[in-house]
Design a protein around this motif. Sequence first.
Motif, PDB file in Angstrom:
ATOM      1  N   VAL A 113       0.823  -1.215   0.000  1.00 42.13           N
ATOM      2  CA  VAL A 113       0.000   0.000   0.000  1.00 42.13           C
ATOM      3  C   VAL A 113       0.861   1.270   0.000  1.00 42.13           C
ATOM      4  O   VAL A 113       0.641   2.164  -0.824  1.00 42.13           O
ATOM      5  CB  VAL A 113      -0.988  -0.015   1.191  1.00 42.13           C
ATOM      6  CG1 VAL A 113      -1.705   1.327   1.305  1.00 42.13           C
ATOM      7  CG2 VAL A 113      -2.007  -1.138   1.013  1.00 42.13           C
ATOM      8  N   PRO A 114       1.882   1.404   0.887  1.00 32.90           N
ATOM      9  CA  PRO A 114       2.718   2.613   0.830  1.00 32.90           C
ATOM     10  C   PRO A 114       3.441   2.773  -0.515  1.00 32.90           C
ATOM     11  O   PRO A 114       3.472   3.874  -1.080  1.00 32.90           O
ATOM     12  CB  PRO A 114       3.728   2.401   1.974  1.00 32.90           C
ATOM     13  CG  PRO A 114       3.053   1.470   2.907  1.00 32.90           C
ATOM     14  CD  PRO A 114       2.242   0.563   2.046  1.00 32.90           C
ATOM     15  N   ASP A 115       3.999   1.676  -1.036  1.00 27.22           N
ATOM     16  CA  ASP A 115       4.704   1.772  -2.314  1.00 27.22           C
ATOM     17  C   ASP A 115       3.759   2.142  -3.442  1.00 27.22           C
ATOM     18  O   ASP A 115       4.115   2.879  -4.366  1.00 27.22           O
ATOM     19  CB  ASP A 115       5.397   0.445  -2.636  1.00 27.22           C
ATOM     20  CG  ASP A 115       6.647   0.229  -1.793  1.00 27.22           C
ATOM     21  OD1 ASP A 115       6.988   1.134  -1.011  1.00 27.22           O
ATOM     22  OD2 ASP A 115       7.278  -0.835  -1.917  1.00 27.22           O
ATOM     23  N   THR A 116       2.542   1.627  -3.386  1.00 33.72           N
ATOM     24  CA  THR A 116       1.561   1.957  -4.417  1.00 33.72           C
ATOM     25  C   THR A 116       1.165   3.433  -4.347  1.00 33.72           C
ATOM     26  O   THR A 116       1.021   4.099  -5.377  1.00 33.72           O
ATOM     27  CB  THR A 116       0.312   1.071  -4.262  1.00 33.72           C
ATOM     28  OG1 THR A 116       0.700  -0.301  -4.366  1.00 33.72           O
ATOM     29  CG2 THR A 116      -0.711   1.363  -5.343  1.00 33.72           C
ATOM     30  N   LEU A 117       0.999   3.948  -3.124  1.00 35.71           N
ATOM     31  CA  LEU A 117       0.686   5.371  -2.967  1.00 35.71           C
ATOM     32  C   LEU A 117       1.809   6.248  -3.524  1.00 35.71           C
ATOM     33  O   LEU A 117       1.560   7.237  -4.233  1.00 35.71           O
ATOM     34  CB  LEU A 117       0.459   5.695  -1.488  1.00 35.71           C
ATOM     35  CG  LEU A 117      -0.852   5.210  -0.867  1.00 35.71           C
ATOM     36  CD1 LEU A 117      -0.865   5.482   0.638  1.00 35.71           C
ATOM     37  CD2 LEU A 117      -2.046   5.889  -1.530  1.00 35.71           C
ATOM     38  N   VAL A 118       3.044   5.871  -3.211  1.00 37.70           N
ATOM     39  CA  VAL A 118       4.191   6.632  -3.713  1.00 37.70           C
ATOM     40  C   VAL A 118       4.229   6.585  -5.236  1.00 37.70           C
ATOM     41  O   VAL A 118       4.375   7.620  -5.913  1.00 37.70           O
ATOM     42  CB  VAL A 118       5.509   6.074  -3.130  1.00 37.70           C
ATOM     43  CG1 VAL A 118       6.704   6.773  -3.770  1.00 37.70           C
ATOM     44  CG2 VAL A 118       5.539   6.247  -1.623  1.00 37.70           C
ATOM     45  N   ALA A 119       4.088   5.388  -5.793  1.00 37.53           N
ATOM     46  CA  ALA A 119       4.165   5.235  -7.241  1.00 37.53           C
ATOM     47  C   ALA A 119       3.037   5.979  -7.939  1.00 37.53           C
ATOM     48  O   ALA A 119       3.253   6.662  -8.955  1.00 37.53           O
ATOM     49  CB  ALA A 119       4.111   3.750  -7.604  1.00 37.53           C
ATOM     50  N   GLY A 120       1.815   5.868  -7.389  1.00 33.95           N
ATOM     51  CA  GLY A 120       0.683   6.565  -7.996  1.00 33.95           C
ATOM     52  C   GLY A 120       0.856   8.071  -7.977  1.00 33.95           C
ATOM     53  O   GLY A 120       0.585   8.763  -8.971  1.00 33.95           O
ATOM     54  N   THR A 121       1.305   8.597  -6.836  1.00 36.89           N
ATOM     55  CA  THR A 121       1.546  10.046  -6.737  1.00 36.89           C
ATOM     56  C   THR A 121       2.621  10.486  -7.720  1.00 36.89           C
ATOM     57  O   THR A 121       2.490  11.523  -8.392  1.00 36.89           O
ATOM     58  CB  THR A 121       1.977  10.396  -5.299  1.00 36.89           C
ATOM     59  OG1 THR A 121       0.979   9.955  -4.384  1.00 36.89           O
ATOM     60  CG2 THR A 121       2.163  11.904  -5.145  1.00 36.89           C
ATOM     61  N   THR A 122       3.682   9.701  -7.843  1.00 36.75           N
ATOM     62  CA  THR A 122       4.783  10.042  -8.756  1.00 36.75           C
ATOM     63  C   THR A 122       4.314  10.056 -10.202  1.00 36.75           C
ATOM     64  O   THR A 122       4.666  10.961 -10.975  1.00 36.75           O
ATOM     65  CB  THR A 122       5.934   9.029  -8.585  1.00 36.75           C
ATOM     66  OG1 THR A 122       6.366   9.045  -7.228  1.00 36.75           O
ATOM     67  CG2 THR A 122       7.098   9.376  -9.498  1.00 36.75           C
TER      68      THR A 122
END
Length: 585
Positions: free
Chosen positions: A148-157
């Motif tokens: 979930v954290p990595d997905t949030l980071v990737a989506g925001t990027t």
Amino acid sequence: MTAAAPPADGLPVASQREVRSYARRTMLDHRGPLSLSLLLHALACVAALVTPQLLGRIVENAAHGAVAVTPVAFAICAAVILQAVLTRFARSASLRLGETVLADLREEFVRRVLALPTHTVERAGTGELVTRTTRDVDVLAFTVQRAVPDTLVAGTTVVLTIGAVCLTDPLLVLPCLVAVPVLWLSTRWYLRRARAGYLHANASYAQINDHLSETVAGARTVEALRLQRRRQQRTDTDIAASYAAERHTLNLRSIYLPIADTGYILPVAATLVIGGLMYIEGMVGLAAVTAATLYVQMVIGPVDTLLFWMDELQVGGASLARVLGVRNAAGPASPGAGPASATGTAPEEGVELRGVHFSYRDGKDNLRGIDLHVPPGERLAVVGPSGAGKSTLGRLIAGIDDPGRGTITLGGVPLTELSASELRRDVILVTQEYHVFRGSLADNLLIARPDASASDLERALRAVDAWEWVSALGLDHEVGSGAAELSPARAQQLALARLVLRDPPVVVFDEATALLDPHTARTLERSLTGLLNGTVISIAHRLHTAHDADRVVVMEDGLIVQSGTHDDLVERGGTYAELWKSWHG
């Protein structure tokens, strides 16, 4: 909001709607930490977007023969350092949020599991509950902590990087759109199949656990009856089914991931080719093409992360659906009544059954029109031949199963209207099954009544003839898994001592003293019924229990055929007199 239909294991699985609703509610409940995490990730991404712009200017200046590298190099270094600092705090905030969410979910899950009706636990089986409690929670923990954290980071990027391309030159966004149809169609195809596949895979693990635990628990029986080959074949069948389920999800990934990998590489090539042609035609500047190409190259990493975690998110989503399904099985949460702190008193109107029918399977009634009134404080014995329905009657009175027809009331209130905590506070079914918790002997007793004094503990232990060996060991003696093991008879005495401390309004005994010798069992039963203040209903497999009861009820083929005192029934003749003659010789 309804749950998905219960699977064969007896425990429901939450629907996709429920999973999405839970995710939305969780985000709203933690919107402050979530907003902080997203803000930090966004700022880190903005800092990262500075470098391509500066590199683009260097390339364009170099093309025009004007090179001033040092100031730009310092600016790039500053941007990289700022990005690293922001990323550190962003990840820390994401991990704290994930741990908080996971802790809340685990606590709720434990509450729901403990609130499961007994008949639901029995129907589900050990393997299913163990799998949901261990593997599903572990998978969900990994998903919440990492995916979930990595997905949030990737989506925001990805969003901010595409926005940066638009600000650089809107025309250069067009090459990026090449990947949209490929990624959209392949992802849609994958998601429509993945959830069912992962739910099936998780259920196959539960099947393996269930059958393995059954084999281990009955190892002596398996060995005595020479069932090793049959049990091994069953395990091989379970493993083959699990392998097939895992292979199915692997096939889905094997098709999806190569297509997706091709999809996110296409924009880089398209930006270079189309951007170069646009530059030749004078439609965009060299700095813009360079920056856009670097931005698209930067997107590959986050998109790759999204695709990598897409599979884990599907696994985690399936596990979340199974974990949330326990909530549907348990029903609405209600605050626990807590252990009783005072002796019980029987409900004024006692226990009453009116026209009660019950069947374990359609077409075969185990109980047929039972009418029975047990006044407050009565000592009632229920006897009859094997299969007469005695234990079934005890389970219904204890609220473990609900009648198919008819009503059962406690103090004038139908059992179906009592919450789980109220029912467990007022009615206790005592069987030959027991559990010794890890801790001291005193801890094992105080769970029944935390406010009990040392004299209360001694009184309870003396009542079950356990004070001598407990005092020899000491109340602080450690017992349970990993500590000193108690013999089955002593463990049962400990469980019965808890009952004395709890002293509920209604007690149903069903082979509660089966592990003790007949003489000790009779002495103990007399002592217990004398100490307990409430109603005592004994499923009497040993007829000395019926001899000592206030009233005896005789059952045959799911019906009550006789009712009266021991002496009256012996004089009257019939089923009870025959049972007594056979028992007493």
